[in-house]
Design a protein around this motif. Structure first.
Motif: not given
Length: 95
Positions: A7-17, A74-84
């Motif tokens: 089992a492997g775990y990971g945590v990484s910083e993304a542009p929105r969190g 909504i896009r102010n929180y997460d610009p990656c969901i603009s199409c959603a």
């Protein structure tokens, strides 16, 4: 390289969190489970709470403009969901 069960775990910083992920593989190297927790899901409650307050101050807008303003918020929180955000089906009870 020889595969083994693990089992492997990971945590990484993304542009929105922070992005959390966990994977389990069997002895043959096949992924048996994967769990990915993106920042959007972590922010969902805050997005919804803020959106409720956001709408209250803009009830003078017609439905089309209010929908557009909500999508932008909504896009102010997460610009990656603009199409959603185009899924937004806004119903306003103006009684």
């Amino acid at each position: 390289m020889t595969a083994r069960a693990a089992a492997g775990y990971g945590v990484s910083e993304a542009p929105r969190g922070v992005l959390y992920h966990r994977y389990e593989v069997d002895a043959g190297g096949t992924i048996r489970s994967a769990r990915i927790v993106p920042p959007t899901s972590q922010n969902q409650r805050a997005i919804e709470d803020d959106l409720r307050r956001f709408v209250q101050d803009r009830l003078d807008l017609d439905d089309a403009r209010l929908t557009s303003a909500c999508e932008q918020a909504i896009r102010n929180y997460d610009p990656c969901i603009s199409c959603a955000t185009h899924f937004l089906d806004l119903r306003v009870d103006r009684r």
